[in-house]
Design a protein around this motif. Structure first.
Motif: not given
Length: 204
Positions: A29-30, A33, A92, A99-101, A103-104, A118, A160
């Protein structure tokens, strides 16, 4: 070129590395993303389009827009196809992490097939990028570069978006996939313009 390569690479990571290797899921994922997501950017693309429009270079704007839409989607599709043929560093920075946080968190709210997280993240990034462009002459250039090319470049993502569109289309949701691509390009350009106009009005 950066966005084309990123779209191709992200789809290979998603389809091959993530599904057919023994690498830990957080690492995969890292890579996707974080590293590739930060490598590509739709915020810079939107502000570049605005710059062409401001300069009256409409034919270059149209060509750049069309070429980006076509080539990045094709690159993501090519990456998807290439990953099927393959049988065998965390990245990252702050923008990609945010963005990851975000999006989650949004995935807990939006349950539809449309990739709202997204979509909204790219709208937010492009709005801020447009505002930053309007204030660029009155802003410290080091800060401006760090904000636009750094944070917003990592926070927004073209790769993405294209991979999500490919997944929708190959999953049978063709109309939704096409609508997603069209809405993203139209709305992010509009968001950048809105940010630019608003900031320009406030500052000048």
């Amino acid at each position: 070129i950066v966005n084309i390569f990123g779209c191709f690479t992200l789809e290979i990571i998603n389809q091959y590395v993530g599904r057919r290797t023994q690498l830990p899921a957080p690492l995969v994922k890292s890579m996707g993303i974080g590293l590739v997501g930060a490598f590509t950017t739709i915020s810079a693309f939107s502000t570049e389009c605005l710059a062409f429009l401001q300069a009256g270079r409409y034919e270059i704007f149209a060509a750049y827009m069309a070429a980006t839409i076509a080539t990045t989607f094709i690159a993501a599709l090519a990456g998807h196809r290439a990953s099927r043929a393959l049988e065998t560093h965390r990245g990252g920075a702050l923008g990609a992490l945010c963005r990851h946080k975000a999006s989650t968190f949004m995935k807990l709210i939006f349950k539809s097939a449309f990739p709202w997280p997204t979509f909204f993240i790219n709208l937010c990034a492009c709005t801020i990028a447009g505002a930053a462009l309007a204030s660029s002459t009155a802003t410290n250039q080091t800060f401006y570069t760090a904000l636009t090319m750094g944070f917003l470049g990592g926070f927004s993502t073209l790769s993405t978006m294209n991979c999500e569109a490919v997944d929708l289309i190959l999953g049978g949701e063709r109309a939704l996939g096409v609508a997603y691509v069209a809405a993203t390009y139209a709305c992010t350009l509009g968001a950048a313009a809105l940010g630019f106009i608003t900031a320009h009005h406030i500052l000048y």
